[in-house]
Write a protein that holds these residues in place. Structure first.
Motif, PDB file in Angstrom:
ATOM      1  N   GLU A 221       0.900  -1.147   0.014  1.00 23.70           N
ATOM      2  CA  GLU A 221       0.091   0.130  -0.135  1.00 23.70           C
ATOM      3  C   GLU A 221       0.796   1.321  -0.027  1.00 23.70           C
ATOM      4  N   CYS A 222       1.704   1.311   0.919  1.00 22.36           N
ATOM      5  CA  CYS A 222       2.786   2.524   1.124  1.00 22.36           C
ATOM      6  C   CYS A 222       4.010   2.394   0.120  1.00 22.36           C
ATOM      7  N   ASP A 223       3.664   2.505  -1.012  1.00 20.37           N
ATOM      8  CA  ASP A 223       4.527   2.176  -2.282  1.00 20.37           C
ATOM      9  C   ASP A 223       4.121   2.958  -3.601  1.00 20.37           C
ATOM     10  N   PRO A 224       5.157   4.008  -4.132  1.00 18.69           N
ATOM     11  CA  PRO A 224       4.501   4.574  -5.297  1.00 18.69           C
ATOM     12  C   PRO A 224       4.122   3.561  -6.397  1.00 18.69           C
ATOM     13  N   LEU A 225       4.671   2.600  -6.402  1.00 18.14           N
ATOM     14  CA  LEU A 225       4.423   1.403  -7.517  1.00 18.14           C
ATOM     15  C   LEU A 225       3.153   0.694  -7.237  1.00 18.14           C
ATOM     16  N   SER A 226       2.374   0.840  -6.296  1.00 16.15           N
ATOM     17  CA  SER A 226       0.957  -0.038  -6.126  1.00 16.15           C
ATOM     18  C   SER A 226       0.252   0.156  -7.249  1.00 16.15           C
ATOM     19  N   SER A 227       0.045   1.160  -7.717  1.00 16.34           N
ATOM     20  CA  SER A 227      -1.007   1.451  -8.908  1.00 16.34           C
ATOM     21  C   SER A 227      -0.823   0.501 -10.111  1.00 16.34           C
ATOM     22  N   ASP A 228       0.649   0.220 -10.188  1.00 16.41           N
ATOM     23  CA  ASP A 228       0.948  -0.476 -11.295  1.00 16.41           C
ATOM     24  C   ASP A 228       0.586  -1.956 -11.427  1.00 16.41           C
ATOM     25  N   GLY A 229       0.475  -2.460 -10.282  1.00 12.91           N
ATOM     26  CA  GLY A 229      -0.124  -3.869 -10.077  1.00 12.91           C
ATOM     27  C   GLY A 229      -1.776  -3.783 -10.492  1.00 12.91           C
ATOM     28  N   GLN A 230      -2.392  -2.729 -10.132  1.00 13.39           N
ATOM     29  CA  GLN A 230      -3.580  -3.037 -10.214  1.00 13.39           C
ATOM     30  C   GLN A 230      -3.958  -2.609 -11.871  1.00 13.39           C
ATOM     31  N   ALA A 231      -3.242  -1.648 -12.362  1.00 14.99           N
ATOM     32  CA  ALA A 231      -3.350  -1.279 -13.812  1.00 14.99           C
ATOM     33  C   ALA A 231      -2.974  -2.542 -14.672  1.00 14.99           C
ATOM     34  N   TYR A 232      -2.095  -3.147 -14.357  1.00 18.33           N
ATOM     35  CA  TYR A 232      -1.491  -4.443 -15.158  1.00 18.33           C
ATOM     36  C   TYR A 232      -2.574  -5.457 -15.070  1.00 18.33           C
ATOM     37  N   ALA A 233      -3.005  -5.954 -13.897  1.00 17.63           N
ATOM     38  CA  ALA A 233      -4.066  -6.954 -13.670  1.00 17.63           C
ATOM     39  C   ALA A 233      -5.383  -6.241 -14.584  1.00 17.63           C
ATOM     40  N   ALA A 234      -5.866  -5.230 -14.520  1.00 17.96           N
ATOM     41  CA  ALA A 234      -6.939  -4.852 -15.137  1.00 17.96           C
ATOM     42  C   ALA A 234      -6.891  -5.027 -16.586  1.00 17.96           C
ATOM     43  N   ARG A 235      -5.620  -4.599 -17.313  1.00 16.96           N
ATOM     44  CA  ARG A 235      -5.147  -4.857 -18.665  1.00 16.96           C
ATOM     45  C   ARG A 235      -5.387  -6.382 -19.038  1.00 16.96           C
ATOM     46  N   VAL A 236      -4.836  -7.281 -18.092  1.00 21.34           N
ATOM     47  CA  VAL A 236      -4.867  -8.764 -18.393  1.00 21.34           C
ATOM     48  C   VAL A 236      -6.456  -9.214 -18.551  1.00 21.34           C
ATOM     49  N   ILE A 237      -7.154  -8.748 -17.449  1.00 19.33           N
ATOM     50  CA  ILE A 237      -8.406  -9.327 -17.445  1.00 19.33           C
ATOM     51  C   ILE A 237      -9.096  -8.684 -18.788  1.00 19.33           C
ATOM     52  N   ALA A 238      -8.968  -7.403 -18.951  1.00 21.01           N
ATOM     53  CA  ALA A 238      -9.653  -6.618 -20.062  1.00 21.01           C
ATOM     54  C   ALA A 238      -9.490  -7.592 -21.445  1.00 21.01           C
ATOM     55  N   ALA A 239      -8.380  -8.243 -21.408  1.00 19.65           N
ATOM     56  CA  ALA A 239      -7.963  -8.967 -22.713  1.00 19.65           C
ATOM     57  C   ALA A 239      -8.244 -10.348 -22.734  1.00 19.65           C
ATOM     58  N   GLY A 240      -9.312 -10.619 -21.694  1.00 16.96           N
ATOM     59  CA  GLY A 240      -9.629 -12.091 -21.433  1.00 16.96           C
ATOM     60  C   GLY A 240      -8.964 -12.952 -20.905  1.00 16.96           C
ATOM     61  N   GLY A 241      -7.832 -12.678 -19.886  1.00 12.84           N
ATOM     62  CA  GLY A 241      -6.790 -13.139 -19.173  1.00 12.84           C
ATOM     63  C   GLY A 241      -7.163 -13.369 -18.003  1.00 12.84           C
ATOM     64  N   LYS A 242      -6.409 -14.069 -17.121  1.00 10.17           N
ATOM     65  CA  LYS A 242      -6.637 -14.367 -15.749  1.00 10.17           C
ATOM     66  C   LYS A 242      -5.594 -13.387 -15.007  1.00 10.17           C
TER      67      LYS A 242
END
Length: 313
Positions: free
Chosen positions: A247-268
């Motif tokens: 949570e206390c990390d500038p990079l945290s949003s990257d994980g959420q953004a990446y997962a959302a892109r994978v899911i949007a493309a039909g992946g897990k």
């Protein structure tokens, strides 16, 4: 301004203070050689040893113009999967010793064989040197093992694991999964955790700007997927992905953004943000309850993906 006294518990503050005693927040102002010496000493101070039954062997892989050291961890005569591990360190720090105990514990707790990769570091070797070594190591594992292959890495190593996943979608032995631990994936730095946690303990935006320039030599490679996986226009056919962020990390949003892109493309994909934790918390897995619980989640994710299972909603 984010009030970290409310987000971070006493155990984690003790870890932060201990880390700062070995690796001061202004370490990026030192020479590269000094930074490496400071980082290596810190890693030695946090070294937790090997679990019983784990054996390690150092080998050297041959690349076109150089050699790549790897360390192979074994705890079973019949491992059901192989984990290729890429260490963190901002692409300028670390090596086989910096994450030695983490890899040994990953091996012991999953029963999988772990291949840790000592990729070339900047500034002596600019991008894409680290990615090239990461890819060569994957190909070596694919050629020399028959078991399913997983990719795993923390911080800079999470970036490399993702980059290799994007680059191996057409490979006959493409990875069966990837587990990314507080990775830097090239997200939008004008919003989200980049703003909310720009001055977080353990990693700040000033630190990140330094690491970026060192890795590229000042060149603009922002559209290069092997540098910033989030720059990819195609997120289809990626392996099942688990991302664990702090949570206390500038990079945290990257994980959420990446997962959302994978899911949007039909992946897990599944992204989990660890409340109250900071960048680099793997070193706190034996002293901080939250970090201990998170490491167990990481182990369980690796074990599950190695079995080609998916149990996330």
């Amino acid at each position: 301004m984010t009030d970290y006294t409310k987000l971070i518990d006493a155990e984690t503050w003790a870890f932060i203070e201990r880390t700062n005693s070995y690796y001061p927040p202004d370490t990026i102002d030192y020479t590269i050689e000094q930074q490496r010496a400071i980082y290596d000493r810190m890693c030695r101070e946090f070294f937790a040893g090997y679990p019983d039954g784990v054996k390690a062997e150092d080998r050297t892989l041959t690349a076109p113009l150089h050699e790549i050291p790897v360390r192979i961890y074994r705890a079973s005569a019949d491992p059901k999967a192989i984990v290729v591990y890429y260490h963190g360190g901002g692409f300028i720090l670390g090596g086989l010793d910096s994450h030695d105990d983490v890899c040994a514990e990953l091996c012991a707790r999953t029963g999988y064989e772990v291949v840790s990769v000592d990729y070339r570091l900047a500034p002596e070797h600019l991008h894409p040197a680290a990615f090239d070594d990461a890819f060569v190591a994957f190909e070596w594992v694919a050629k020399n093992y028959t078991q399913p292959i997983l990719l795993c890495g923390d911080s800079a190593g999470g970036n490399l694991a993702a980059a290799v996943s994007h680059s191996t979608r057409g490979h006959a032995r493409r990875p069966v999964g990837q587990v990314l631990i507080y990775p830097g994936l090239g997200g939008d730095q004008s919003k989200g955790s980049y703003v909310t946690h720009a001055e977080a303990p353990m990693l700040t935006m000033r630190d990140m700007a330094f690491y970026k320039d060192i890795r590229t030599g000042g060149a603009d490679v922002s559209g290069d997927v092997t540098y910033t996986p989030l720059a990819d226009a195609d997120f289809s056919n990626l392996p099942p992905t688990v991302i664990v962020t702090a949570e206390c990390d500038p990079l945290s949003s990257d994980g959420q953004a990446y997962a959302a892109r994978v899911i949007a493309a039909g992946g897990k994909a599944f992204s989990h943000e660890e409340p109250g934790l900071v960048h680099g918390y793997l070193r706190a897995r034996h002293t901080v309850g939250r970090a201990r619980a998170s490491f167990t989640r990481i182990i369980e994710a690796v074990a599950m993906l190695g079995r080609r299972e998916w149990a996330f909603a």
